[in-house]
Design an enzyme around this catalytic site. Structure first.
Site, PDB file in Angstrom:
ATOM      1  CG  ASP A 233      -2.151   0.769   1.149  1.00  0.00           C
ATOM      2  OD1 ASP A 233      -2.275   1.574   0.219  1.00  0.00           O
ATOM      3  OD2 ASP A 233      -3.032   0.589   2.018  1.00  0.00           O
TER       4      ASP A 233
ATOM      5  CG  ASP B 214      -9.483   2.556  -0.084  1.00  0.00           C
ATOM      6  OD1 ASP B 214      -9.104   1.394  -0.307  1.00  0.00           O
ATOM      7  OD2 ASP B 214      -8.779   3.399   0.502  1.00  0.00           O
TER       8      ASP B 214
END
Ligand code: DGJ
Length: 695
Positions: free
Chosen positions: A447, A515
């Site tokens: 990430d 997301d």
């Protein structure tokens, strides 16, 4: 096939030709449907207009070396202490063949200094695609580069020029846009240091009439995960030039004596088969030439939306047990397992296992997961650090910062200057330790939750290189890790979909596109994504709702699953709260997905109907052997007692006979494609999974 005749380079691909002149200013003569390229000499003439206009060939130049006069975007601009003019002359060319791939290299030499440039064309004939890049070698005094592009391409004159491209934001990536070019320049770019959520380095262009099934489409993608720029320029002379490469923004790079630099690759292609064919070409191309390997994607469970930072051995074990029951194959723990990471405020950078959450280390959970028959995966964010961390306290000078200034924070974190050898080594060491000591970790989600800011190491002479050096170091780290741990799969994630491009995808098996996990929003995000990237790359989870906001989404599980089954299915819901009945429902969908995943992940994708045009959204996938067909159809709500929508499959063999699951009669491909299929979609957020087999 590449030929050189009558001062023309002719690149013949399966269905297209790409032709340009030789000389100091190679200029595009033609790019489009296949023809006899070697006959195009009659089109080559020096075009001039007035002394106020440069030689008009330069409006279509393949690679513009800035020589003090350029009306349009150039590709290379440098600074020597006493001059900034380049006088590059064409020297010679070579053609290299390696299997089915041919590479054409044109060599240029600067008149006034030992600086050579190689313009590189990698040809992928069966995809009608070319990889464009440039390699610059310096054998003389230090030169400062201030503009570095991969190359330019030109589109033959059309009545109109419609550019299709993706824009977005966090939790709203991959929005599909159309922009008609007028005279002037139109630019898409990233200045965030990563690929960015605001635009993706990809585009398609047509004359305004192409659709999913027909029409000429020119397209391109830049393989670069840092600041990039793609500029579309239209002149009053009807020239359209597209230039792609590293962004000019805050960029400079010093090439010392004996050094060389190669630009990122800009991949370009052409199809006569409309946007659908463009996407299918790109999907197959990526599976074949970009992604590290071919491997059926596993159904994963990720704990992020269930437990957030509260990743504890007991709760994860419980989740794992339930995940195994429903058929999950890969159990991934997300952010929160390390350091003092109880929220996004602390711990990032301290890559030791948190003893309070895992008193016996990670192995207890890994063993548990393995015993349950699943593989184990883990989340990391190696490029970032919280100010409240041991790493930052020990090495405050490792983060990007302007001299004597506190750097800006986002999500309470700073970014590490990974171009520094000791920082790069730190990442390789802790990742090597994590994967080396835990050989059962078979998946890493990498990430990156901050855009790059304060990109400085306090040195005004070399600071502007850091943007580029960050990307180079990132690629080197990934390359090294893949080499050392060949069985570990990697996912690229950056606060959702901010690092998706053909540069990072050379090392990543898959990506996290957003997301936003609301199944309805995902239909649009996934559609935008599908224009340029393969379903095998796109992970999609079934969750309770969307992360990070207070909106509540009421979508049936069937709808959530169907939406997530269109790529790499994952589960992100808090399944520890579920009843047995719901778990059984999940298990049923996961089993169904496993039956068709080869078709979805590696098949041919057809966008049958889009939310951009109607309330019906439908996508079809045909297996590589043409025998298995699946269609996902969605309707969001009926209005004015609208008619029940039909889907019209594409890509079937008209004479072949097909069996639609649940129907008694068999039907010919031509019947299905022309008369369509009832969807029986009725209520709000209704969806259908249609399975067809060739008889
Ligand atoms: C952003 C990612 O996109 C999420 O999936 C999750 O991993 C969080 N970061 C964790 O901090």
């Amino acid at each position: 096939m590449i030929t050189y005749q009558n001062n023309l380079f002719v690149i013949e691909m399966q269905n297209s030709s790409y032709v340009f002149t030789d000389g100091d200013v190679p200029a595009n003569v033609y790019w489009g449907e296949k023809l006899y390229g070697e006959e195009l000499g009659y089109l080559v003439k020096r075009r001039g207009h007035s002394s106020f206009d440069q030689n008009l060939d330069r409006n279509r130049e393949e690679y513009g070396f800035w020589d003090s006069y350029s009306v349009l975007e150039s590709c290379l601009k440098v600074n020597y202490p006493e001059t900034r003019k380049l006088n590059m002359h064409f020297q010679d060319y070579s053609i290299q063949t390696e299997g089915e791939k041919e590479t054409l290299i044109l060599r240029f030499q600067n008149e006034d200094s030992p600086l050579t440039a190689e313009i590189i064309y990698e040809i992928f004939p069966e995809f009608d695609m070319i990889g464009r890049s440039m390699r610059l070698k310096n054998n003389g005094e230090e030169v400062v580069i201030e503009n570095l592009k991969s190359g330019s391409v030109s589109i033959p004159p059309q009545k109109k020029y419609r550019v299709r491209y993706l824009s977005g934001k966090w939790a709203g990536e991959s929005h599909c846009n159309d922009q008609y070019l007028e005279n002037g320049a139109f630019t898409i770019q990233s200045r965030t240091g990563n690929t960015g959520p605001h635009f993706n380095p990809s585009f398609a262009l047509d004359n305004g009439t192409a659709d999913e099934q027909s029409g000429n489409v020119w397209f391109g993608l830049l393989g670069y995960s840092g600041n990039w720029q793609i500029t579309f320029e239209k002149t009053t002379f009807e020239d359209v030039k597209i230039t792609a490469g590293i962004s000019n923004f805050d960029f400079s790079y010093t090439l010392k004596n004996g050094e060389e630099i190669q630009t990122p690759i800009m991949y370009v292609g052409f199809t006569v088969g409309g946007y659908g064919k463009m996407s299918r070409t790109l999907h197959s191309f990526e599976n074949r030439h970009i992604l590290p390997r071919r491997q059926t994607g596993r159904v994963l469970y990720n704990s992020w939306e269930a437990t957030c930072f509260d990743v504890r051995v007991d709760s994860q074990k419980e989740l794992a047990e339930r995940a195994a029951k429903i058929g999950v194959e890969l159990f991934v723990i997300d952010d929160g397992w390390f350091g003092q990471r109880h929220s996004d405020k602390a711990g990032l950078g301290d890559w030791y296992v948190n003893k309070e959450k895992f008193p016996n280390g990670l192995n207890e959970l890994i063993l548990h997961v393995k015993k349950l028959g699943m593989d184990f995966g883990i989340w990391v964010e190696p490029e970032s650090v919280n100010p409240d961390s041991d790493l930052y306290r020990e090495h405050p000078d490792w983060v990007y910062h302007f001299k004597d200034q506190e750097p800006m924070q986002a999500r309470n974190q700073y970014t590490l200057n990974i171009g520094k050898p000791e920082v790069k080594q730190f990442i390789l060491d802790f990742m090597g330790k994590l994967l080396g000591e835990n050989p059962d970790i078979s998946f890493v989600k990498w990430d990156m939750n901050k855009t790059l800011m304060d990109v400085s190491a306090g040195n005004t002479a070399t600071d502007k290189e850091l943007w580029y050096r960050h990307v180079v170091a990132l690629y080197e780290i990934w390359e090294e890790l893949r080499k050392r741990f060949p069985n570990v799969e990697f996912e690229t994630c950056s606060g959702g979909g901010s690092r998706i491009d053909l540069g990072i995808l050379r090392f990543a098996d898959q990506c996290w596109p957003s997301d936003n996990t609301d199944a309805y929003s995902r239909l649009s995000i996934q559609e935008g994504f599908s224009y340029f990237y393969a379903p095998r790359i796109m992970t999609a989870w079934v969750t309770d709702a969307s992360t990070g906001d207070s909106r509540k989404y009421e979508r049936p599980y069937s709808y959530r699953f169907h939406s997530a089954m269109m790529g790499m299915l994952g589960i992100g819901a808090n399944i520890s709260r579920f009843s047995e009945e719901t778990l059984e429902e999940f298990a049923k969908y996961i089993a169904q997905y496993k039956e068709i995943r080869e078709t979805v992940q590696y098949g041919m994708q057809y966008r049958l109907s889009s939310l951009r045009e109607s309330p019906l959204h439908a996508v079809e996938y045909i297996s590589e052997n043409g025998e298995d067909i699946v269609i996902f159809a969605f309707h969001q709500g009926f209005h004015y007692d609208a008619a029940e929508p039909k889907v019209y499959p594409q890509g079937l063999c008209p004479e072949a006979v097909y069996q639609v699951e649940g129907m008694e009669e068999t039907l010919h491909g031509s019947t299905l494609m022309n008369a369509g299929l009832e969807t029986s979609l009725y209520g709000d957020f209704d969806s259908k999974f249609i399975h067809i087999k060739r008889v």
